[in-house]
Design a protein around this motif. Structure first.
Motif, short mmCIF file in Angstrom:
data_model
loop_
_atom_site.label_atom_id
_atom_site.label_comp_id
_atom_site.label_asym_id
_atom_site.label_seq_id
_atom_site.Cartn_x
_atom_site.Cartn_y
_atom_site.Cartn_z
N LYS B 15 48.53 -3.52 92.26
CA LYS B 15 48.52 -2.05 92.31
C LYS B 15 48.79 -1.49 90.90
O LYS B 15 48.13 -0.55 90.45
N ALA B 16 49.74 -2.11 90.21
CA ALA B 16 50.07 -1.67 88.86
C ALA B 16 48.85 -1.79 87.95
O ALA B 16 48.52 -0.87 87.20
N LEU B 17 48.19 -2.94 88.08
CA LEU B 17 47.01 -3.15 87.23
C LEU B 17 45.92 -2.14 87.56
O LEU B 17 45.21 -1.65 86.67
N GLU B 18 45.81 -1.81 88.82
CA GLU B 18 44.79 -0.87 89.23
C GLU B 18 45.07 0.50 88.60
O GLU B 18 44.15 1.20 88.18
N GLU B 19 46.36 0.82 88.51
CA GLU B 19 46.71 2.10 87.90
C GLU B 19 46.40 2.08 86.42
O GLU B 19 45.97 3.08 85.84
N ILE B 20 46.61 0.92 85.81
CA ILE B 20 46.35 0.82 84.37
C ILE B 20 44.85 0.83 84.09
O ILE B 20 44.36 1.57 83.24
N ALA B 21 44.12 -0.03 84.85
CA ALA B 21 42.73 -0.26 84.48
C ALA B 21 41.73 0.55 85.29
O ALA B 21 40.59 0.71 84.87
N GLY B 22 42.16 1.06 86.39
CA GLY B 22 41.20 1.76 87.24
C GLY B 22 40.57 0.77 88.22
O GLY B 22 40.51 -0.43 87.96
N HIS B 23 40.12 1.29 89.33
CA HIS B 23 39.64 0.45 90.42
C HIS B 23 38.38 -0.32 90.03
O HIS B 23 38.23 -1.51 90.30
N LYS B 24 37.48 0.38 89.32
CA LYS B 24 36.18 -0.20 89.02
C LYS B 24 36.28 -1.44 88.16
O LYS B 24 35.57 -2.42 88.37
#
Lengths: 110, 854
Positions: B15-24
């Motif tokens: 989830k943290a990574l998704e916030e950093i990098a974005g879902h795509k």
């Protein structure tokens, strides 16, 4: 470009030699250092991280990112350094061997 | 870290990574997480758990498939476990006694005298010998009134020879006269397991006994299928059978002997050592007036000891063959179920091609994928195994009650023990392997590129996969054919047995079995009583002719003796053996038998008249080859008194499963023998239950104390002799129907699959001018390519398995061409019929729609 089995692990270890990174950071770093020609899918990278962690070659810890967010950071362990060294020499041997087999590109240049 | 912690940690990280990098940028995180889980659960068990959870999720998404697979495997495994546990109980399990491997039984039947002699004079090779008279139904009364139960008369050393210690109290001792030991089950039933039962009185019939002990829970005696409720000492025989002093009669063979070998003595050695003793005992009890030929015969007999560690059972010999056949049938049934599940797996693998290919592409090893698919199969098989285990007990019990639908139900200790559990486990694993392995191997070999490019709709299976589905359908058809041929065989067999010419007219024929001997009628009194009863029965309204015989018809009882005849030369032995019956006047005209020549017996053939006999054709052929037997004499070898042949009768098939035997008949009134029981045969206008009841009443009216053992129509009696054949026919019919259904479903599935796969091709063909019949032929031809080899292989297998049913079918060969041919024909028709529906759908395709699908 297709990746040979095990190459991804090796590149992750090599990338972490520079310092701790979070998962996405590792993917970006590999892409950048390959001159944008290696697109690492996160879906393959992430299990590889877990695999390396389980082997004890990398370790992880929650930390704050440059943008002040929490993320899990991976760093190389002592065992990982040793592993990288041996992988590195094996890789060099392999590349040399393949290069010798392939020779100069055929056709075109007479 | 527990997996829960790790899981939470991973979810947070992603989830943290998704916030950093974005879902795509991260792509499919679920898949990434799944593969990561696979990594950390590298430990075998962890991996298995993950596989199980995943398998459960996959199966839950396809409840229809899962239910069909689990239920079909469950039925298959359950049926196998049921037959297996029956076979285990009846054929394989050792008695729960001390060192059962040292128990042996004497060939058959001994008198009290021979038991005592054996016991006293065999100490060099036998530790001891016990005797049992078998179980018998008797009313048991513990004070609350009589209730039906079973008693077993046993020697006082019964329990000590077996090495069985009581659960409570003490077992019988050799000098006990009125002690009784209860079975554990009966103790629970009658006394609620109350220990104060010891010392109380129990009435067996009318005879009181003092309860001395309770047998252990698992002990049922030595008669498998014939458990006793109460064991009482042999000394009580005269009290339990008033007027019959069997203990004093050295030639009344009412006992079975079971002996315990001394340690280190083999069955062979004991047989050798005891043969002279057995001769001596036989000669002693026969007395001095023994004809030489009998003496010679005794001298030639070798005592045959048989291992008896599994107990004695009259059921064992009768049912071992049918059970083996049934086991083969249910095993084939299970195999069919597995192949069905396998075909379903092939179809699913096609649907899941994309998922599997993706998993391979992102680096999942092939082994990993196979493991996953096998886990799914194992899940199904274990589900089936559990269901089967649950079904096996009631199925076995139902089978038992089906087998003994008439007469007494055997007391079989059916329970699910370690052996059955092991069997079910092994079956489940085998089922998982059969129905999972090949589809898993196939599916995991998917080519990455093609699998990814193609949409699921048009994904065509490679030629190999097509080959596999066709092979599966072929094997399924061949196994089905074996089962169908079996059901046809047993149905034909039953039909022929019930339509055989039995040599008598069964319509309106009734047999009334009367225990005149038990009522005390002997000699002249017996004859007089018979005469009175005959007259009374004949005078009843609706009753036509009446006669009687000792053995009756279709009763399974027979008598035989060594015979001689005028001009007949043969040594004593098998060649002189003949069956006989003691009959009343007008016997043959009463039962509707056909006299080939001569006359029937009548009232004038009485004790004062010259002795006469009627022989059957088989007897005449054997004893009077090429001669007219009328007017000739036959003799019993033992007294050589002549009986003049006055008639020849066509064979009466009392056991339709046997070839006609040599038979002769003599008037009972002219012999000095009292019949065992007297079986009156009556021709009645209407054999309803009311008529049958009035016959019983007539006997009671003649003499209240005379017991009527049974009243049955000849049809019922004949049917009763065919109970086993009927059971096998019914069960195999069920299996055959099941097999036919599975074959139809399989053939339909294969054809439908082929049509779907070739929709585009069919569209092109039609666009190019192929006619509808041509398209249909195309589809049906493909179905035929699977069916033809299956039917050929099935025919071969059915012929090979024919050996298994030898001895169970009569009047026909196991590999009867008519049976095999009609089974193959029916199967082919059903298989082609089932593929007709998809073929018609293919022919109705609109070429434009079919092409657009591509």
């Amino acid at each position: 470009m297709d990746l040979l089995q095990g190459t991804l692990d090796m590149m992750v270890l090599r990338t972490l030699l520079m310092g701790p990174l979070h998962g996405y950071g590792i993917a970006k770093a590999i892409r950048a250092s390959s001159g944008e020609s290696l697109e690492i899918e996160f879906g393959s990278l992430y299990p590889a991280l877990k695999r390396l962690e389980l082997q004890g070659w990398i370790a992880s810890k929650w930390d704050t990112s440059e943008t002040n967010r929490q993320a899990k950071y991976y760093r190389l362990t002592a065992a990982g350094r040793k592993r990288l060294a041996s992988e590195h020499s094996k890789w060099a041997e392999f590349v040399n061997a393949v290069t010798r087999v392939m020779g100069p590109a055929p056709g075109g240049e007479v | 870290m527990t997996w829960r912690d790790r899981e939470r940690d991973m979810q947070e990280e992603l989830k943290a990574l998704e916030e950093i990098a974005g879902h795509k940028a991260l792509g499919n995180l679920t898949l990434a997480a799944e593969d990561a889980r696979a990594v950390w659960r590298w430990g075998w068990l962890d991996g298995l758990l993950a596989d199980l959870r995943y398998a459960l999720r996959v199966l839950r998404r396809q409840p229809g498939f899962a239910a069909v697979a689990v239920v079909s495997l469950g039925l298959g495994i359950g049926a196998n476990a049921a037959i297996f546990s029956l076979m285990d109980t009846l054929l394989w399990r050792q008695l729960p006694v001390k060192a059962p491997e040292r128990l042996v039984t004497m060939d058959c039947c001994a008198s009290y005298y021979s038991w005592r002699q054996f016991q006293a004079r065999s100490k060099d090779v036998l530790e001891d010998v016990l005797a049992t008279a078998g179980t018998e139904p008797r009313d048991l009364d513990t004070g609350g009134g009589p209730e039906a139960g079973r008693m077993e008369l046993v020697s006082g050393n019964f329990f000590s020879v077996l090495g069985v210690s009581p659960a409570l109290g003490r077992v019988l001792a050799p000098d006990d006269r009125d002690a009784a030991v209860l079975s554990y089950a009966y103790w629970q039933r009658a006394y609620g397991g109350n220990p104060t039962a010891i010392g109380r009185t129990i009435r067996v019939g009318k005879v009181p006994f003092t309860i001395s002990g309770v047998a252990p829970r698992e002990f049922f005696g030595v008669l498998v299928g014939d458990a006793a409720d109460v064991w009482v000492p042999l000394a009580a025989q005269p009290a339990l059978y008033p007027g019959q002093a069997w203990l004093d009669k050295p030639n009344t063979n009412f006992l079975e002997l079971l002996a315990r070998l001394r340690v280190g003595v083999t069955v062979e050695r004991a047989s050798d050592a005891l043969t002279p003793l057995s001769h001596a005992i036989d000669l002693e009890r026969a007395g001095p007036a023994l004809p030489d030929w009998v003496r010679k015969e005794i001298d030639h007999e070798r005592l045959k000891l048989v291992p008896a560690g599994k107990g004695l059972s009259y059921l064992r010999r009768r049912f071992s063959k049918p059970l083996r056949v049934l086991l083969a049938m249910v095993a084939i049934g299970l195999l069919l179920a597995c192949i069905n599940v396998m075909s379903l797996q092939f179809a699913r693998a096609d649907q899941r091609r994309r998922e599997l290919t993706v998993r391979l592409a992102i680096g999942a090893g092939r082994w990993r994928l196979i493991r996953q698919l096998m886990t799914e199969a194992l899940f199904l098989a274990v589900g089936g195994g559990l269901l089967g285990l649950g079904l096996s007990r009631p199925a076995a019990a139902a089978l038992v009650s089906l087998i003994w639908s008439m007469g007494k139900t055997p007391q079989l200790p059916l329970h699910i023990d370690g052996t059955v559990l092991l069997f079910v486990t092994a079956l489940s694993v085998a089922a998982a392997l059969v129905c999972g392995l090949i589809p898993a191997l196939r599916a995991s070999r998917a080519e990455l590129a093609s699998g990814l490019q193609q949409g699921s709709r048009s994904a065509t299976a490679g030629p190999a996969s097509r080959w596999w589905s066709r092979a599966a359908a072929s094997v399924q058809l061949s196994l089905s054919l074996v089962l169908i041929a079996g059901s046809f065989l047993f149905a034909f067999n039953l039909y022929r047995l019930t339509h055989i010419d039995t040599g008598l007219n069964r319509s309106g024929l009734v047999m009334l079995d009367v225990d005149t001997r038990g009522a005390g009628y002997r000699g002249a009194e017996n004859i007089e009583f018979n005469r009175r009863l005959l007259a009374r029965l004949a005078a009843m309204p609706g009753v036509g002719r009446v006669s009687f015989s000792e053995n009756g018809v279709f009763s399974g009882r027979n008598s035989n003796d060594q015979m001689g005849a005028d001009g007949f030369q043969a040594p004593d032995g098998k060649e002189r053996n003949a069956y006989y019956d003691l009959v009343g006047p007008h016997y043959f005209s009463t039962i509707g038998a056909r006299l080939a020549s001569g006359r029937d017996f009548d009232e004038k053939d009485n004790a004062a008249a010259p002795k006469v006999a009627i022989v059957n054709r088989e007897f005449a052929r054997h004893f009077f080859p090429g001669r007219d037997p009328l007017g000739q004499n036959i003799y019993h070898q033992r007294d050589r008194k002549p009986w003049q042949v006055i008639g020849v009768v066509e064979e009466i098939r009392s056991d339709v499963r046997q070839k006609p035997q040599r038979y002769f008949y003599v008037p009972q009134w002219q012999t000095q023998q009292d019949p065992w029981t007297t079986r009156f045969l009556l021709r009645v206008g209407n054999a309803r239950s009311g008529t049958l009841a009035s016959l019983r009443a007539a006997v009671r009216a003649e003499d209240k104390s005379t017991r009527v053992i049974s009243v049955d129509t000849a049809d019922t009696l004949l049917n009763n002799t065919l109970d086993l054949d009927r059971l096998i026919a019914a069960l195999s019919f069920g299996f055959g129907l099941l097999a036919l259904t599975l074959a139809a479903v399989g053939a339909y599935g294969l054809a439908a699959y082929n049509v779907t796969r070739r929709t585009g091709e069919i569209g092109i063909r039609m666009a190019l001018g192929a006619t509808r019949p041509r398209v249909m032929r195309l589809v049906i031809r493909e179905a035929w390519l699977a069916a033809a080899p299956g039917i050929v292989a099935g025919t071969v297998a059915a012929v090979a398995l024919g050996r298994l049913v030898a001895g169970l079918v009569f009047e026909m060969k196991p590999a009867d061409p008519l049976v095999l041919g009609s089974a193959a024909l029916v199967l082919a028709a059903v298989a082609l019929g089932a593929s007709w529906i998809p073929a018609r759908r293919a022919a109705r395709l609109d070429p434009m729609v079919a092409l657009r699908n591509e």
